[in-house]
Design a protein around this motif. Sequence first.
Motif, mmCIF file in Angstrom:
data_model
loop_
_atom_site.group_PDB
_atom_site.id
_atom_site.type_symbol
_atom_site.label_atom_id
_atom_site.label_comp_id
_atom_site.label_asym_id
_atom_site.label_seq_id
_atom_site.Cartn_x
_atom_site.Cartn_y
_atom_site.Cartn_z
ATOM 1 N N TYR A 57 -72.083 45.098 67.449
ATOM 2 C CA TYR A 57 -73.078 46.130 67.133
ATOM 3 C C TYR A 57 -73.440 46.075 65.655
ATOM 4 C CZ TYR A 57 -75.428 50.677 67.228
ATOM 5 O OH TYR A 57 -76.358 51.699 67.127
ATOM 6 N N GLN A 58 -74.500 45.350 65.343
ATOM 7 C CA GLN A 58 -74.970 45.210 63.964
ATOM 8 C C GLN A 58 -75.858 46.393 63.594
ATOM 9 O OE1 GLN A 58 -78.391 42.723 62.828
ATOM 10 N NE2 GLN A 58 -76.943 41.424 61.700
ATOM 11 N N VAL A 59 -75.542 47.031 62.462
ATOM 12 C CA VAL A 59 -76.353 48.141 61.951
ATOM 13 C C VAL A 59 -76.539 47.966 60.446
ATOM 14 C CG1 VAL A 59 -75.537 49.736 63.734
ATOM 15 C CG2 VAL A 59 -74.373 49.658 61.512
ATOM 16 N N SER A 60 -77.471 48.713 59.882
ATOM 17 C CA SER A 60 -77.660 48.686 58.435
ATOM 18 C C SER A 60 -76.524 49.431 57.741
ATOM 19 C CB SER A 60 -78.996 49.339 58.070
ATOM 20 O OG SER A 60 -78.954 50.734 58.353
ATOM 21 N N ASP A 61 -76.318 49.106 56.475
ATOM 22 C CA ASP A 61 -75.323 49.840 55.685
ATOM 23 C C ASP A 61 -75.630 51.338 55.689
ATOM 24 O OD1 ASP A 61 -74.071 47.482 55.078
ATOM 25 O OD2 ASP A 61 -74.716 47.408 52.981
ATOM 26 N N GLN A 62 -76.922 51.683 55.661
ATOM 27 C CA GLN A 62 -77.321 53.092 55.627
ATOM 28 C C GLN A 62 -76.870 53.822 56.882
ATOM 29 O OE1 GLN A 62 -81.533 53.679 55.085
ATOM 30 N NE2 GLN A 62 -81.418 55.903 55.355
ATOM 31 N N VAL A 63 -77.083 53.195 58.046
ATOM 32 C CA VAL A 63 -76.644 53.802 59.304
ATOM 33 C C VAL A 63 -75.125 53.933 59.321
ATOM 34 C CG1 VAL A 63 -76.390 53.369 61.784
ATOM 35 C CG2 VAL A 63 -78.635 53.157 60.701
ATOM 36 N N ALA A 64 -74.441 52.864 58.891
ATOM 37 C CA ALA A 64 -72.978 52.904 58.879
ATOM 38 C C ALA A 64 -72.463 54.039 58.007
ATOM 39 C CB ALA A 64 -72.425 51.569 58.403
ATOM 40 N N LEU A 65 -73.054 54.208 56.830
ATOM 41 C CA LEU A 65 -72.617 55.267 55.934
ATOM 42 C C LEU A 65 -72.853 56.648 56.534
ATOM 43 C CD1 LEU A 65 -73.812 53.807 52.519
ATOM 44 C CD2 LEU A 65 -71.439 54.250 53.184
ATOM 45 N N GLU A 66 -73.981 56.804 57.241
ATOM 46 C CA GLU A 66 -74.281 58.090 57.875
ATOM 47 C C GLU A 66 -73.234 58.429 58.937
ATOM 48 O OE1 GLU A 66 -78.023 60.300 60.137
ATOM 49 O OE2 GLU A 66 -78.373 58.455 58.999
ATOM 50 N N VAL A 67 -72.860 57.418 59.726
ATOM 51 C CA VAL A 67 -71.858 57.643 60.776
ATOM 52 C C VAL A 67 -70.477 57.856 60.165
ATOM 53 C CG1 VAL A 67 -70.720 56.640 62.789
ATOM 54 C CG2 VAL A 67 -73.179 56.346 62.481
ATOM 55 N N LEU A 68 -70.130 57.036 59.185
ATOM 56 C CA LEU A 68 -68.799 57.120 58.590
ATOM 57 C C LEU A 68 -68.594 58.398 57.794
ATOM 58 C CD1 LEU A 68 -68.439 53.396 57.505
ATOM 59 C CD2 LEU A 68 -67.305 54.512 59.427
ATOM 60 N N SER A 69 -69.699 59.047 57.373
ATOM 61 C CA SER A 69 -69.556 60.327 56.677
ATOM 62 C C SER A 69 -68.918 61.386 57.572
ATOM 63 C CB SER A 69 -70.911 60.815 56.168
ATOM 64 O OG SER A 69 -71.763 61.174 57.242
ATOM 65 N N SER A 70 -69.003 61.174 58.897
ATOM 66 C CA SER A 70 -68.398 62.127 59.835
ATOM 67 C C SER A 70 -66.878 62.074 59.826
ATOM 68 C CB SER A 70 -68.912 61.867 61.254
ATOM 69 O OG SER A 70 -68.384 60.650 61.775
ATOM 70 N N ILE A 71 -66.323 61.027 59.207
ATOM 71 C CA ILE A 71 -64.857 60.954 59.056
ATOM 72 C C ILE A 71 -64.475 60.967 57.573
ATOM 73 C CG2 ILE A 71 -64.330 59.885 61.269
ATOM 74 C CD1 ILE A 71 -64.285 57.164 59.828
ATOM 75 N N GLY A 72 -65.416 61.437 56.732
ATOM 76 C CA GLY A 72 -65.120 61.633 55.323
ATOM 77 C C GLY A 72 -65.242 60.405 54.460
ATOM 78 N N SER A 73 -65.965 59.374 54.953
ATOM 79 C CA SER A 73 -66.158 58.150 54.159
ATOM 80 C C SER A 73 -67.653 57.921 54.003
ATOM 81 C CB SER A 73 -65.512 56.955 54.853
ATOM 82 O OG SER A 73 -64.128 57.173 55.030
ATOM 83 N N ASP A 74 -68.180 58.220 52.830
ATOM 84 C CA ASP A 74 -69.630 58.223 52.691
ATOM 85 C C ASP A 74 -70.132 57.440 51.483
ATOM 86 O OD1 ASP A 74 -68.667 59.903 50.796
ATOM 87 O OD2 ASP A 74 -69.836 61.656 51.403
ATOM 88 N N ASP A 75 -69.357 56.445 51.046
ATOM 89 C CA ASP A 75 -69.866 55.589 49.973
ATOM 90 C C ASP A 75 -69.428 54.145 50.223
ATOM 91 O OD1 ASP A 75 -67.207 55.129 48.786
ATOM 92 O OD2 ASP A 75 -67.372 57.201 48.104
ATOM 93 N N SER A 76 -70.030 53.228 49.487
ATOM 94 C CA SER A 76 -69.779 51.803 49.718
ATOM 95 C C SER A 76 -68.327 51.426 49.468
ATOM 96 C CB SER A 76 -70.703 50.964 48.831
ATOM 97 O OG SER A 76 -72.053 51.197 49.170
ATOM 98 N N LYS A 77 -67.698 52.065 48.485
ATOM 99 C CA LYS A 77 -66.304 51.760 48.183
ATOM 100 C C LYS A 77 -65.401 52.134 49.347
ATOM 101 C CE LYS A 77 -62.657 52.460 44.748
ATOM 102 N NZ LYS A 77 -62.277 53.122 43.472
ATOM 103 N N SER A 78 -65.591 53.335 49.892
ATOM 104 C CA SER A 78 -64.764 53.762 51.017
ATOM 105 C C SER A 78 -65.079 52.930 52.258
ATOM 106 C CB SER A 78 -64.964 55.249 51.305
ATOM 107 O OG SER A 78 -66.296 55.537 51.650
ATOM 108 N N MET A 79 -66.331 52.471 52.389
ATOM 109 C CA MET A 79 -66.699 51.629 53.520
ATOM 110 C C MET A 79 -65.943 50.304 53.450
ATOM 111 S SD MET A 79 -70.473 50.918 55.070
ATOM 112 C CE MET A 79 -71.101 49.833 53.801
ATOM 113 N N GLN A 80 -65.806 49.761 52.256
ATOM 114 C CA GLN A 80 -65.037 48.531 52.075
ATOM 115 C C GLN A 80 -63.575 48.757 52.428
ATOM 116 O OE1 GLN A 80 -65.999 45.400 51.331
ATOM 117 N NE2 GLN A 80 -63.856 44.762 51.549
ATOM 118 N N THR A 81 -63.036 49.909 52.030
ATOM 119 C CA THR A 81 -61.641 50.235 52.335
ATOM 120 C C THR A 81 -61.423 50.333 53.840
ATOM 121 O OG1 THR A 81 -61.444 51.457 50.254
ATOM 122 C CG2 THR A 81 -59.786 51.911 51.937
ATOM 123 N N LEU A 82 -62.384 50.936 54.543
ATOM 124 C CA LEU A 82 -62.267 51.073 55.992
ATOM 125 C C LEU A 82 -62.232 49.716 56.686
ATOM 126 C CD1 LEU A 82 -64.691 54.067 56.698
ATOM 127 C CD2 LEU A 82 -62.207 54.052 57.015
#
Length: 257
Positions: A154-179
Amino acid sequence: MAMHVTWNWRTCEELPYLTCSLLKPWKHGFFTQQFSPRTPAEITSLMQFQAEAYRVKQVHGNIVLSPSEIHATLAEADGLITELPGQAVWVASADCTPVLIADSSTGNVAALHAGWRGTAAKIVLSAIAKLQTQGSKIENLKFALGPAISGTVYQVSDQVALEVLSSIGSDDSKSMQTLQELPNPPILPDPHPGRVRLDVRRVIALQLENLGISPEQVAVSPHCTYSQPEHFFSYRRDKLKLVQWSGIVSSTLKLNF
């Protein structure tokens, strides 16, 4: 994911559908494309579920209704929660996640349509809150996350990923990399710049974990709608607006687990 959970293929009139052992006490199914174009009412009758079928007009939001709140022929919502025994609630999906919830104390159940937008808007948590207003306790709930597009494809844009990941408290590129570095991560790298692979079902599981729900209460299907064209429609794969249905029937039983 719950231990000792199995996802079992069954047939009705030689048509395949899935059940989850976590929901064994409840009549339910994640139905395949082979049941198309049958409606929820027709599948309910075909399965000999002695219940009245309810569905909504899905709009990729986080509204969850009960049968008594459906005043239009097809009310706009993305989830249904039963109020009485013998009610069958249904959702349609292609690549989005069908979520079935059951309460082992009250017997009430819920069916939710959780795409990336609904997941970002925390539809599953909205359903839990509504169940709690009906007397449910979190420790009595069982969750089955059915066939959906998997995170590996399931390929999505970084923007979509950040919007979804904000629901678990991860809403920036750094935290996305950590995840991405976690065991069983909710996102995976993608070779295209500005893109990642998103595992919506894993995000939902993390939402539940953050709420204090035990992994033993949650089952995640290993089946991918995109990768299994023999069983499932996939909008991402086929670009066709075709769906499969998932449904569950409320019960009078009070069950002890």
